[in-house]
Design an enzyme around this catalytic site. Structure first.
Site, mmCIF file in Angstrom:
data_model
loop_
_atom_site.group_PDB
_atom_site.id
_atom_site.type_symbol
_atom_site.label_atom_id
_atom_site.label_comp_id
_atom_site.label_asym_id
_atom_site.label_seq_id
_atom_site.Cartn_x
_atom_site.Cartn_y
_atom_site.Cartn_z
ATOM 1 N N TYR A 71 -1.097 -2.401 11.259
ATOM 2 C CA TYR A 71 0.344 -2.301 11.005
ATOM 3 C C TYR A 71 1.199 -1.880 12.195
ATOM 4 O O TYR A 71 2.403 -2.052 12.158
ATOM 5 C CB TYR A 71 0.591 -1.320 9.855
ATOM 6 C CG TYR A 71 0.180 -1.860 8.516
ATOM 7 C CD1 TYR A 71 0.961 -2.813 7.868
ATOM 8 C CD2 TYR A 71 -0.986 -1.438 7.898
ATOM 9 C CE1 TYR A 71 0.589 -3.317 6.632
ATOM 10 C CE2 TYR A 71 -1.377 -1.942 6.668
ATOM 11 C CZ TYR A 71 -0.578 -2.878 6.036
ATOM 12 O OH TYR A 71 -0.955 -3.391 4.821
ATOM 13 N N LEU A 72 0.591 -1.271 13.190
ATOM 14 C CA LEU A 72 1.397 -0.749 14.291
ATOM 15 C C LEU A 72 1.395 -1.723 15.462
ATOM 16 O O LEU A 72 0.333 -1.982 16.057
ATOM 17 C CB LEU A 72 0.860 0.623 14.722
ATOM 18 C CG LEU A 72 0.854 1.667 13.600
ATOM 19 C CD1 LEU A 72 0.219 2.966 14.073
ATOM 20 C CD2 LEU A 72 2.271 1.929 13.093
#
Length: 761
Positions: free
Chosen positions: A720-721
């Site tokens: 997600y990052l």
DNA sequence: TGAGCAACTTAGCATCTGTCTA
DNA sequence: TAGACAGATGCTAAGTTGCTCA
């Protein structure tokens, strides 16, 4: 246009972690502030152009800040720029020798990543330095900007080129002679797609962003298929039935062994697990077998035998272990690589899944069922038309089918024996160009949402009071997905664990608690509990009460909604927008925001602590949990004991210091019974400082362990990052990237390593 | 239009491996 | 040098999304 209602987004507090969620709430407020200004002031320059500017290389930074880390992979060596491969008109395959035969010694060593970089980089620099490609000067509307961002960023264009007709063939495994012939044919093949050209011709925004389903993904594909686990070796250990040894056939014994080794797991406490196992094992035993029920079976002899085998393995010398490992690598080497359009790439999962008992999560109706052995005739191989067909590794058997589907990225697939309508795919590793490109497209799409989010929030806020019930449900669901990072929530059938997502929330999963507070309580993906009490906007609160009216527990909260309706609506708001993009957007935005607000001057350890804190907040937002490790409390107790011991030592040292200053000798014997040396006050002061530091470190360790015992940081970091946020932050703050990413993650995120230090999500 | 399927991503847990400490 | 431990990696289950076809 106002992005939020003037009083800002609802403040959220998770009941179980109020402090961190308060921060969460603050983060969201600040995030929305920033987003609002983005809309009003128009988006700042698109950052991808920054990628193209000269920037300090990561390796240079590493040289500045680390001198003792040479054993680790350098990011410079890991640079494998997709930009490079994508931008050139010369097909990669044309730049590499043809007729490369997988499995031959020429490919037995991994191509160094810096070599890959060198293959591609020369032409990139000139293109990247072209000031004309910068989009800094463009000052147009929000949506247009977002569009420009995509168009200017060549890297976001799918790898796939022109549509190609799918060619399917069904072949039998060929002889080695045939393989050679096919390899020769392959010699002349060259990829024909030119991504850049395609983009310029295409005026369709969504087509450019799409990951390109049905589009050609490759021109040549060479690999060696997959490897199978060795056949079962019977051990001859008997189980006890009503206290008496029972002889089993090898097939029966194999399944009994799979069950025996599960003894210490929680599955053994679950009746469904045991029932499912018994049903499948009984079939193998046959109706008239002496074993008539599971309750009277004692698997201890097999369990003990397995433990002994495990111990034997543990007791092996380092040399023996090393030899075994090398032997395994030797056997598997040829399966570990594929050549895609002339580029050698790592294969992800090249092993067929071994037989086992199905370990479904949560309350899964199929847990304990026998997952039978996968055989070559279960496996479909996907490979280049002109590539040699992989030899079937099990003599006398053959592949189920050979296809040449260039619109997909899987190399092999088989049907899941537990869920026959599901397929298991073998694909390239996370570090491959395909996965990297797809990853980058994902983050670009999330970044694009930043430009649309104001309008989207305004739209769903308006929808809260819509008289059209479907529109109202879409609005509230979108609000939950945006603000609570809920997953979309597809329908599930009865043969799966009973979990929900946003669209499948049941009436009983959301409780109105007064004062605009909603309590969420449900099992999400992997049967992980989501428990959160949040204060929502009044219209949302009222809408929930309305949706629940006249419904029973078990009824759908959003009865007019499913994921396809929701996603179709989202696509009207932004090209290719789907529910899951919100999770990526919120996670990356939060990281970026927190890193920039919280990083202060300090040493590397302090800065990495800031990163870990931000990472933790994202994990909480995404509800990434882990179970508390078995020995967690033992570890904490041990640390506390050590602290007690050190504090006793400290006390004694302070007495000694006092005595030393008065020129008296130390107390005769220390608390651990050892004789003490006569030390001067300075030396004792030094010891006191060292001991105090040790105590402080241990106290910090305890705090960190407690703090993170149920939070999984890895999932958000991996999925997600946006790695460009991390890399840019490391560059700005002189933090060695190795402090944040493991070797594997450095390889996975190689595409992000060139990012400009000023990059902001 | 919706069910079913295929492709691919996301997820937590198990196991492996390298480092630290006694 | 062995054992403990933490972090890294591997495995595979469980999601999301888009497409096809009746």
């Amino acid at each position: 246009m106002a992005v939020e209602a003037s009083d800002g987004p609802a403040s959220f507090k998770r009941s179980s972690a109020s402090k961190s969620n308060q921060l969460h709430s603050e983060m969201r407020n600040s995030a929305s502030d920033r987003k609002e200004s983005l809309l009003e002031k128009k988006i700042p320059k698109c950052d991808d152009s920054e990628d193209e500017e000269d920037n300090m290389s990561l390796s240079a930074i590493r040289m500045k800040v680390t001198h003792d880390n040479d054993k680790k992979a350098t990011p410079n060596a890991l640079k494998k720029s997709y930009d490079d491969s994508d931008d050139d008109d010369i097909p990669l395959s044309a730049r590499l020798p043809h007729n490369t035969n997988l499995g031959e010694s020429t490919l037995s060593v991994k191509r160094p990543l810096d070599e890959i970089g060198s293959l591609h980089s020369s032409s990139k620099k000139s293109k990247l330095s072209n000031p004309g490609s910068s989009i800094n000067a463009k000052q147009i509307s929000v949506k247009s900007d977002a569009k420009v961002e995509e168009e200017e960023d060549d890297d976001d264009i799918p790898i796939s080129g022109k549509m190609n007709k799918v060619v399917k063939l069904v072949d039998k495994p060929s002889s080695s002679k045939k393989l050679k012939n096919v390899t020769k044919v392959n010699k002349g093949a060259a990829p024909s797609f030119k991504k850049k050209e395609k983009v310029k011709k295409s005026g369709n925004e969504s087509e450019q962003l799409s990951s390109g389903d049905g589009q050609k993904k490759w021109t040549t594909l060479v690999h060696n298929g997959i490897i199978f686990p060795p056949p079962y070796k019977p051990h001859g250990v008997k189980i006890l039935y009503k206290g008496k040894p029972v002889t089993l056939t090898p097939e029966q014994e194999e399944v009994a062994t799979l069950f025996a080794v599960m003894r210490d797991t929680e599955y053994m406490q679950k009746e469904i697990f045991k029932d499912n196992f018994w049903n499948d094992w009984r079939e193998l035993l046959g109706e008239n077998h002496v074993i008539q029920n599971l309750k009277d079976c004692d698997f201890t002899p097999i369990y003990d035998w397995c433990q002994i085998e495990k111990d034997k393995k543990k007791q092996m010398s380092l040399e023996e272990k090393k030899a075994l490992r090398e032997e395994k690598i030797k056997q598997e080497e040829k399966y570990m690589w594929a050549i895609v359009d002339g580029v050698k790439e790592k294969v992800g999962n090249f092993r067929a899944e071994p037989p086992g008992l199905f370990r479904g999560r949560g309350v899964h109706p199929k847990m304990g069922k026998l997952k039978r052995r996968i055989r070559p005739n279960d496996v479909v191989i996907n490979i280049g038309k002109d590539a040699p067909i992989p030899e079937c590794p099990i003599p006398g058997e053959s592949w189920a089918e050979i296809t040449h589907d260039d619109t997909v990225t899987w190399l092999a697939k088989w049907r899941d024996p537990i869920k026959p309508n599901k397929l298991k795919n073998v694909s390239l590793a996370a570090s491959s160009s395909w996965k990297g490109q797809s990853d980058k497209e994902k983050y670009q799409k999330a970044r694009m949402l930043k430009s649309y989010i104001g309008n989207i929030r305004a739209a769903y806020t308006k929808g809260f009071t819509s008289k059209d019930i479907t529109k109202q449900q879409i609005a509230v669901a979108t609000y939950f997905i945006d603000k609570l990072a809920l997953r979309a929530g597809n329908e599930k059938d009865d043969e799966e664990a009973d979990t929900v997502g946003c669209c499948t929330l049941k009436v009983e999963n959301v409780t109105a608690e007064g004062h605009n507070k909603l309590k969420f309580d449900f099992l999400g993906k992997d049967s992980i509990k989501y428990e959160n009490t949040v204060e929502v906007e009044l219209p949302v609160y009222k809408a929930i009460l309305k949706f629940q009216k006249d419904k029973q527990p078990g009824d759908d909260l959003f009865d007019k909604l499913d994921t396809s309706i929701l996603n179709a609506h989202l696509k009207e708001l932004m090209p290719n927008l789907t529910a899951k993009v919100f999770r990526t957007f919120n996670a990356s935005f939060t990281l970026d925001d927190m890193l920039n607000k919280e990083t202060k001057d300090g040493d590397v350890a302090e800065k990495t602590a800031v990163y870990q804190h931000a990472n933790k907040q994202v994990a909480i937002i995404c509800n990434h949990q882990r179970s508390v490790s078995k020995n967690h409390s033992a570890q904490i107790s041990k640390l506390n004991e050590k602290i007690d011991e050190l504090q006793a030592v400290l006390k004694e040292l302070k007495i000694d210091l006092d005595r030393a200053r008065k020129e008296k000798p130390p107390l005769k014997r220390s608390s651990d019974g050892k004789n003490k040396r006569n030390l001067n006050p300075e030396a004792i002061e030094k010891k006191i400082a060292q001991t105090s530091a040790k105590i402080e470190k241990m106290q910090r360790d305890i705090h960190t362990k407690e703090d993170l015992k149920t939070v999984a940081l890895g999932t958000s970091k991996i999925n997600y990052l946006d790695p460009r946020i991390t890399v840019a932050w490391c560059k700005r703050h002189e933090v060695p990237i190795e402090k944040i990413y493991t070797k594997t993650l450095l390889e996975k995120f190689a595409w992000a390593m060139d990012v400009d230090p000023d990059f902001r999500f």
